[in-house]
Design a protein around this motif. Sequence first.
Motif, short mmCIF file in Angstrom:
data_model
loop_
_atom_site.label_atom_id
_atom_site.label_comp_id
_atom_site.label_asym_id
_atom_site.label_seq_id
_atom_site.Cartn_x
_atom_site.Cartn_y
_atom_site.Cartn_z
N GLN A 66 0.82 -1.21 0.00
CA GLN A 66 0.00 0.00 0.00
C GLN A 66 0.85 1.27 0.00
N GLN A 67 2.08 1.13 -0.44
CA GLN A 67 3.00 2.26 -0.61
C GLN A 67 3.01 3.18 0.63
N PHE A 68 3.38 2.60 1.74
CA PHE A 68 3.40 3.31 3.02
C PHE A 68 4.50 4.38 3.01
N ALA A 69 4.09 5.65 3.04
CA ALA A 69 5.05 6.76 2.95
C ALA A 69 5.98 6.83 4.16
N GLY A 70 5.57 6.25 5.26
CA GLY A 70 6.39 6.29 6.46
C GLY A 70 7.76 5.65 6.29
N TRP A 71 7.86 4.66 5.40
CA TRP A 71 9.17 4.04 5.17
C TRP A 71 10.13 5.04 4.54
N GLY A 72 9.62 5.84 3.63
CA GLY A 72 10.47 6.87 3.03
C GLY A 72 10.92 7.90 4.05
N ASP A 73 10.03 8.23 4.99
CA ASP A 73 10.40 9.18 6.04
C ASP A 73 11.51 8.62 6.92
N VAL A 74 11.44 7.34 7.21
CA VAL A 74 12.48 6.70 8.02
C VAL A 74 13.83 6.78 7.32
N VAL A 75 13.84 6.47 6.03
CA VAL A 75 15.08 6.51 5.26
C VAL A 75 15.64 7.93 5.22
N LEU A 76 14.79 8.89 4.94
CA LEU A 76 15.24 10.28 4.84
C LEU A 76 15.75 10.79 6.18
N PHE A 77 15.01 10.52 7.24
CA PHE A 77 15.40 10.99 8.57
C PHE A 77 16.72 10.35 9.00
N GLY A 78 16.85 9.05 8.77
CA GLY A 78 18.07 8.36 9.16
C GLY A 78 19.29 8.89 8.43
N ALA A 79 19.13 9.16 7.13
CA ALA A 79 20.26 9.64 6.35
C ALA A 79 20.61 11.09 6.66
N CYS A 80 19.64 11.87 7.13
CA CYS A 80 19.88 13.29 7.43
C CYS A 80 20.34 13.53 8.86
N THR A 81 20.34 12.51 9.68
CA THR A 81 20.73 12.68 11.08
C THR A 81 21.88 11.76 11.48
N ALA A 82 22.40 10.99 10.54
CA ALA A 82 23.48 10.05 10.83
C ALA A 82 23.08 9.07 11.94
N ALA A 83 21.81 8.69 11.95
CA ALA A 83 21.29 7.85 13.02
C ALA A 83 21.21 6.39 12.60
N ARG A 84 21.29 5.53 13.57
CA ARG A 84 21.03 4.11 13.35
C ARG A 84 19.52 3.90 13.27
N ILE A 85 19.10 2.86 12.55
CA ILE A 85 17.66 2.61 12.40
C ILE A 85 17.00 2.41 13.76
N GLY A 86 17.69 1.74 14.66
CA GLY A 86 17.13 1.54 16.00
C GLY A 86 16.91 2.86 16.72
N GLU A 87 17.78 3.83 16.50
CA GLU A 87 17.62 5.15 17.12
C GLU A 87 16.47 5.91 16.49
N VAL A 88 16.29 5.75 15.17
CA VAL A 88 15.15 6.38 14.51
C VAL A 88 13.85 5.81 15.08
N SER A 89 13.82 4.52 15.28
CA SER A 89 12.63 3.89 15.85
C SER A 89 12.34 4.38 17.26
N GLY A 90 13.39 4.77 17.98
CA GLY A 90 13.22 5.18 19.37
C GLY A 90 12.84 6.63 19.57
N VAL A 91 12.72 7.40 18.50
CA VAL A 91 12.41 8.83 18.65
C VAL A 91 11.02 9.03 19.23
N ARG A 92 10.91 9.84 20.26
CA ARG A 92 9.63 10.23 20.84
C ARG A 92 9.41 11.74 20.60
N VAL A 93 8.18 12.17 20.75
CA VAL A 93 7.84 13.58 20.53
C VAL A 93 8.70 14.48 21.41
N ARG A 94 8.87 14.11 22.66
CA ARG A 94 9.61 14.96 23.59
C ARG A 94 11.10 15.04 23.29
#
Length: 268
Positions: A66-94
């Motif tokens: 269903q072409q989930f756009a969230g996967w693209g956001d994960v890729v973009l955010f991870g590449a723009c923050t030098a973060a590990r995927i596990g760290e991207v998953s752990g991001v909270r609003v605060r």
Amino acid sequence: MPAVRVRVMEQAVRDGTIALDPARVVGWQSEYRKAEDELDDPRALALSDWAALAALASAPAEASFQQFAGWGDVVLFGACTAARIGEVSGVRVRDIDPVNWIWTVRRQTTPAPGGLIDKSTKGKAARRVPLIEEVRPVVAQRLLTAGPDPDARLFTRPRGGRIATAVLRDATHWDDVVTKLGYAHLRRHGLRHTDLTWMADGGVPLHVLRIIAGHGSLPITQPYLRPDLHALTRAGQSLSARLSGAPAASEEALTPTLLALQESYNQK
């Protein structure tokens, strides 16, 4: 047969016949972790420019169910923050400061016997990462979607829940997608090499780059600063400008010498 050889050699070591098993490979675990996490030449995994990153971010989302756009956001955010995927998953609003556009990395999501869990970062300490202008629209939209709950996750699966690198791989058909794009060597963890390389080329000091990357020591960060030929040339020019009081050879004066040197090499 190999199992028999192992038992014989181990018994020989216990009996004192030999000091150690010459066929036993030692230290491979640390070398494997090094290759898996921070390669000797991480710059080789960096994407060339923003257009390449944008194309990479959109491709996995288009290939997913269903072409989930969230996967693209994960890729973009991870590449723009030098973060590990596990760290991207752990991001909270605060964790996000939308005024100064800073992300405080406090946790990572990792596999455990009972499933995915959140724990402290790999370095066991929080760190702050700048959110560049190009990724801010994604972060702003994620904050709006997450709502006012400070503990809400910014990035989740289509039906909610934690993200892991294996989940991202399977849901987006990652290996097939990156191969078609010409990045067959690229794994999910490799996304962070792009941002670190770009920042290094942009002049971010080594000690700042280390903090952003979450590295335990400067030698791990050092490979990102490996300069190209143009950077080396500029470095020499900068030093020459610094030493303005010293005599410098002009291009005209140097040319005959260089031609003679080249001719001597050709004759060898």
